[in-house]
Design a protein around this motif. Sequence first.
Motif, PDB file in Angstrom:
ATOM      1  N   ASN A   1      -8.306  10.285  -2.873  1.00 26.53           N
ATOM      2  CA  ASN A   1      -8.404  10.943  -1.565  1.00 26.53           C
ATOM      3  C   ASN A   1      -8.238  12.460  -1.686  1.00 26.53           C
ATOM      4  OD1 ASN A   1      -5.631  11.488  -1.697  1.00 26.53           O
ATOM      5  ND2 ASN A   1      -5.054   9.894  -0.241  1.00 26.53           N
TER       6      ASN A   1
ATOM      7  N   TYR B   1      -9.791   4.392   9.233  1.00 27.10           N
ATOM      8  CA  TYR B   1     -10.802   3.405   8.845  1.00 27.10           C
ATOM      9  C   TYR B   1     -10.387   2.628   7.588  1.00 27.10           C
ATOM     10  CZ  TYR B   1     -11.867   7.223   5.647  1.00 27.10           C
ATOM     11  OH  TYR B   1     -11.765   8.216   4.709  1.00 27.10           O
ATOM     12  N   CYS B   2      -9.159   2.817   7.127  1.00 18.78           N
ATOM     13  CA  CYS B   2      -8.751   2.232   5.851  1.00 18.78           C
ATOM     14  C   CYS B   2      -9.005   0.720   5.853  1.00 18.78           C
ATOM     15  CB  CYS B   2      -7.282   2.516   5.578  1.00 18.78           C
ATOM     16  SG  CYS B   2      -6.793   1.937   3.942  1.00 18.78           S
TER      17      CYS B   2
ATOM     18  N   LYS C   1       0.826  -1.215   0.000  1.00 16.89           N
ATOM     19  CA  LYS C   1       0.000   0.000   0.000  1.00 16.89           C
ATOM     20  C   LYS C   1       0.865   1.272   0.000  1.00 16.89           C
ATOM     21  CE  LYS C   1      -3.189   2.529   2.915  1.00 16.89           C
ATOM     22  NZ  LYS C   1      -3.680   2.641   4.286  1.00 16.89           N
TER      23      LYS C   1
ATOM     24  N   CYS D   1       0.327   5.336  -0.053  1.00 19.85           N
ATOM     25  CA  CYS D   1      -0.717   6.360   0.094  1.00 19.85           C
ATOM     26  C   CYS D   1      -0.148   7.593   0.770  1.00 19.85           C
ATOM     27  CB  CYS D   1      -1.909   5.811   0.889  1.00 19.85           C
ATOM     28  SG  CYS D   1      -3.384   6.842   0.704  1.00 19.85           S
TER      29      CYS D   1
ATOM     30  N   LYS E   1     -12.482  12.579  -1.802  1.00 21.91           N
ATOM     31  CA  LYS E   1     -12.736  12.379  -0.379  1.00 21.91           C
ATOM     32  C   LYS E   1     -12.675  13.724   0.349  1.00 21.91           C
ATOM     33  CE  LYS E   1     -10.369   9.001   1.648  1.00 21.91           C
ATOM     34  NZ  LYS E   1     -11.453   8.059   1.952  1.00 21.91           N
TER      35      LYS E   1
ATOM     36  N   THR F   1      -0.584   1.949   5.940  1.00 17.46           N
ATOM     37  CA  THR F   1       0.184   2.461   4.805  1.00 17.46           C
ATOM     38  C   THR F   1       1.634   2.011   4.911  1.00 17.46           C
ATOM     39  OG1 THR F   1      -1.266   4.381   4.649  1.00 17.46           O
ATOM     40  CG2 THR F   1       0.890   4.580   3.612  1.00 17.46           C
TER      41      THR F   1
ATOM     42  N   GLY G   1      -4.086   1.917  -2.105  1.00 20.37           N
ATOM     43  CA  GLY G   1      -3.362   3.160  -1.879  1.00 20.37           C
ATOM     44  C   GLY G   1      -4.053   4.261  -2.671  1.00 20.37           C
TER      45      GLY G   1
ATOM     46  N   VAL H   1      -7.665  -1.321   3.565  1.00 21.93           N
ATOM     47  CA  VAL H   1      -6.555  -2.073   2.972  1.00 21.93           C
ATOM     48  C   VAL H   1      -5.319  -2.070   3.877  1.00 21.93           C
ATOM     49  CG1 VAL H   1      -7.254  -2.033   0.571  1.00 21.93           C
ATOM     50  CG2 VAL H   1      -5.958  -0.118   1.446  1.00 21.93           C
TER      51      VAL H   1
ATOM     52  N   TYR I   1      -2.135   9.205   2.695  1.00 21.33           N
ATOM     53  CA  TYR I   1      -2.918   9.181   3.928  1.00 21.33           C
ATOM     54  C   TYR I   1      -2.716   7.839   4.645  1.00 21.33           C
ATOM     55  CZ  TYR I   1      -5.988  13.200   2.626  1.00 21.33           C
ATOM     56  OH  TYR I   1      -6.503  14.425   2.315  1.00 21.33           O
ATOM     57  N   GLU I   2      -3.173   7.814   5.878  1.00 18.91           N
ATOM     58  CA  GLU I   2      -3.293   6.544   6.601  1.00 18.91           C
ATOM     59  C   GLU I   2      -4.588   6.625   7.426  1.00 18.91           C
ATOM     60  OE1 GLU I   2       0.063   3.896   8.195  1.00 18.91           O
ATOM     61  OE2 GLU I   2      -0.526   5.153   9.885  1.00 18.91           O
ATOM     62  N   CYS I   3      -5.703   6.681   6.697  1.00 21.74           N
ATOM     63  CA  CYS I   3      -7.009   6.874   7.347  1.00 21.74           C
ATOM     64  C   CYS I   3      -7.239   5.796   8.402  1.00 21.74           C
ATOM     65  CB  CYS I   3      -8.117   6.807   6.315  1.00 21.74           C
ATOM     66  SG  CYS I   3      -7.914   7.990   4.975  1.00 21.74           S
TER      67      CYS I   3
HETATM   68  S1  SF4 Z   1      -8.828   4.956   2.826  1.00 24.52           S
HETATM   69 FE1  SF4 Z   1      -7.903   5.475   0.878  1.00 24.52          FE
HETATM   70  S2  SF4 Z   1      -6.909   7.426   1.286  1.00 24.52           S
HETATM   71 FE2  SF4 Z   1      -7.314   6.527   3.252  1.00 24.52          FE
HETATM   72  S3  SF4 Z   1      -5.414   5.438   3.764  1.00 24.52           S
HETATM   73 FE3  SF4 Z   1      -6.807   3.962   2.768  1.00 24.52          FE
HETATM   74  S4  SF4 Z   1      -6.200   4.004   0.634  1.00 24.52           S
HETATM   75 FE4  SF4 Z   1      -5.346   5.853   1.586  1.00 24.52          FE
END
Ligand code: SF4
Length: 312
Positions: free
Chosen positions: A108, A33-34, A25, A27, A130, A39, A81, A36, A29-31
């Motif tokens: 994002n 709630y991600c 991954k 990205c 997003k 990061t 990502g 996947v 970001y490291e949301c």
């Molecule tokens: S939800 Fe999307 S933007 Fe947020 S960390 Fe995961 S892949 Fe990145």
Amino acid sequence: MITFGPVPSRRLGQSLGINNIPSMKICSYECVYCQVGKTKRHIQQRVSCYEPIIIYNSVKTHLEKLQDVDKPDYLTFVANGEPTLDVNLGTTIKMLKEFSLPIAVITNASMLFNSDVRHDLMSADWVSVKVDSAIESIWRSLNKPILSLKFNELLSGILNFSKEFKGKLVTETMLISGFNDTEDSLSETAGFISKLGASLSYLSIPTRPPYIKTIEASDENAITMAYQFFTKYGLSTELLLEYEGAHTGFTGNAMEDIISICSVHPLRKDALFQLLEKDKADPVILDILLQTEAIQKVEYNSESFYVRKFKF
Ligand code: SF4
């Protein structure tokens, strides 16, 4: 495994997924709630991923394997990502136009300050940006952007893109309990989105396991409040609160189908077993994938999901 599905999308019907970020991954970001996972490369510099011809060939082969009933409504860039970190994105989108299917990108929005990224996305037909919160402190705690990203650049990038983009622009706001579902945040977010002229604004909640297990979706009161703020600002708003369904396209190679979907999209148990059946595959494949740690099982909201397990 660049392409997967088609998978049912709450916004796009049947969507043939394109994962243009290879393996781990990547990205900006490291949301919290991600879906996947954590990061692995937290960056904001664009990088060369696949050559556009590789993605083109992957889409072509995948489309050829699908039965007519599974032909997708959209080709959708949805990566493990952030898809706009791929420096070849614009060229790839242009090449994929040959398939005469609308092209969607789920981003994002963090890279829209970069005019090259905005230019690349001009060839897409549908772009989702997003906007979880228009308050900087909440953005930082919820989306965990790489520190070098600047909040004012994020907002101006989105605004500039909204003025330049001629396709269908939608926004997505993921509602997370205790983060962005306060009155202040919802009011600021709705106010900011109202400047974008988006066709539709989606309010969503996680329906698959987030990588931080303690993260919870906003409750009904907060979702209702969010809806009221959004409509008060004149936004055409839709709620995305349900699981999309189990129907996915298949290619005849169950192992590849499962791994490629799980890389970007946790697969619910019923969907996985339907996929095995459609691929006429031996269910022992699931045991092999679990034993070799290609995927792992995760429980969420009383349901079992299978997610990709990356090795480094
Ligand atoms: S939800 Fe999307 S933007 Fe947020 S960390 Fe995961 S892949 Fe990145």
